[in-house]
Design a protein around this motif. Sequence first.
Motif, short mmCIF file in Angstrom:
data_model
loop_
_atom_site.label_atom_id
_atom_site.label_comp_id
_atom_site.label_asym_id
_atom_site.label_seq_id
_atom_site.Cartn_x
_atom_site.Cartn_y
_atom_site.Cartn_z
N UNK A 106 0.81 -1.21 0.00
CA UNK A 106 0.00 0.00 0.00
C UNK A 106 0.84 1.26 0.00
N UNK A 107 1.96 1.21 0.72
CA UNK A 107 2.78 2.41 0.86
C UNK A 107 3.56 2.76 -0.41
N UNK A 197 -5.62 3.18 5.79
CA UNK A 197 -6.34 2.46 4.74
C UNK A 197 -7.68 3.08 4.38
N UNK A 198 -8.06 4.16 5.04
CA UNK A 198 -9.23 4.92 4.57
C UNK A 198 -8.91 5.64 3.27
N UNK A 199 -7.62 5.79 2.98
CA UNK A 199 -7.17 6.37 1.71
C UNK A 199 -7.32 5.30 0.63
N UNK A 232 -9.36 -3.95 8.23
CA UNK A 232 -10.12 -4.57 7.13
C UNK A 232 -9.71 -4.09 5.74
N UNK A 233 -8.52 -3.50 5.62
CA UNK A 233 -8.07 -3.03 4.32
C UNK A 233 -7.71 -4.16 3.37
N UNK A 234 -7.03 -5.20 3.88
CA UNK A 234 -6.57 -6.27 3.00
C UNK A 234 -7.70 -7.07 2.37
N UNK A 235 -8.65 -7.51 3.18
CA UNK A 235 -9.73 -8.33 2.64
C UNK A 235 -10.55 -7.54 1.63
N UNK A 300 -14.89 -1.44 7.39
CA UNK A 300 -15.84 -2.49 7.77
C UNK A 300 -16.92 -2.72 6.72
N UNK A 301 -17.47 -1.65 6.18
CA UNK A 301 -18.55 -1.78 5.19
C UNK A 301 -18.06 -2.53 3.96
N UNK A 302 -16.87 -2.17 3.50
CA UNK A 302 -16.30 -2.86 2.34
C UNK A 302 -16.00 -4.32 2.66
N UNK A 303 -15.51 -4.58 3.87
CA UNK A 303 -15.15 -5.94 4.26
C UNK A 303 -16.38 -6.83 4.36
#
Length: 409
Positions: A106-107, A197-199, A232-235, A300-303
């Motif tokens: 991500x970075x 990860x909100x970015x 929950x960024x990865x999933x 969370x919503x995306x996950x």
Amino acid sequence: MYHLECIKCGAKYPADEVIYTCKKCDGLLDVVYDYSKIHLAREDLKGPLSVWKYKALLPISREPVTLKEGGTPVYHMKKIGAEIGLKEAYAKHEGMNPSGSFKDRGMTVGVTKALELGMKSVACASTGNTSASLAVYGARAGIPVIVLLPQGKVALGKVAQALMHGAKVISIKGNFDDALRLVRELCVENGIYLLNSINPFRLEGQKTIGFEIVDFFGWEVPDRIILPVGNAGNITAIFKGLNEMKNLGIIDRIPKMTGIQAEGSAPIVKAIKSGAKEITAEEHPETVATAIRIGDPVNAVKALNAIRKSGGTAETVTDEEILNAQKMLAVKEGIGVEPASAASVAGLIKLRNMGVIEDDERVVCVVTGHLLKDPETVIKNCDKPIEVEASEAAIEKVLGLNKVKIRTK
């Protein structure tokens, strides 16, 4: 070629606007590509695995800030698999990235995007790995880094990385969720680029984990991918990326996305099991697995969407199960990971014993960080070195050896 789009109300924003959530409804944003302009096939993706191998599906036009991230190994867990009656159990070891965790994917994209947008400094809140990775890539890019950490809740190995690479590290008297709230306010009000990860651009780098998994298997999609879940960024990212590949005709289906959380920090699991549309945040999350000690995950919503739409599931594991899985990986497979990483393998074992995972499934567990990220926990949960006098006899006694004379001619 791409724009930002709210997953809640559908509002669209130009890709060069510095924005983290929807201005109309505060919903999460996705990077949405014009797929009609992306012509990509399997034959275009030859060569060794790496993040930037998939640059056609990454939102960057300039030269990337890179430390050769990605290309992490996939190990066949033959011994653990045999114990639970599963022939095709694999671990993708993201701890083999430059800073020792998946965050580097991500970075490399996020810091490159910061430079592309003309930002002068970057910041994050962190349970450890995000701060380490941002410090490393910020140093590589030559851009100042600010890090907010929850006091006393971050493994020292990760703090050391952030400090050594020159980040301005601030320890706050609160938990991760407090740190994230504060850093978001700091960034918006002071023109600093936020790289949690909100970015949505940061998540674009993390979706390459999924690309590499199917690439490794010759574009055969595994039946299930199991991940530890914190913010929950990865999933979220892996599900998005694999859907892009399916839309482009590179793969024909999506694996069951399966999220594992620690028992003391499991808002997503509770929402999945109860059928709730949204999570209920946990005010005081607690687990030995510090990297996933997050009570109010921003993605969370995306996950929840990723798990439900892929036909996957979510489950909790206890700290004891996490530490047992960590030791099993090390002793039986030679794979050293930090506690949070072992949550995926603990989940594999639990779900297999529950009968959720079937005999013929091909399952890939993503293990997210290296063993040396959290040496204190390792030392607490392993036998201490045996102290003896400096003599051969003392060593032989401890080992239970009897002298055997070697015949010579």
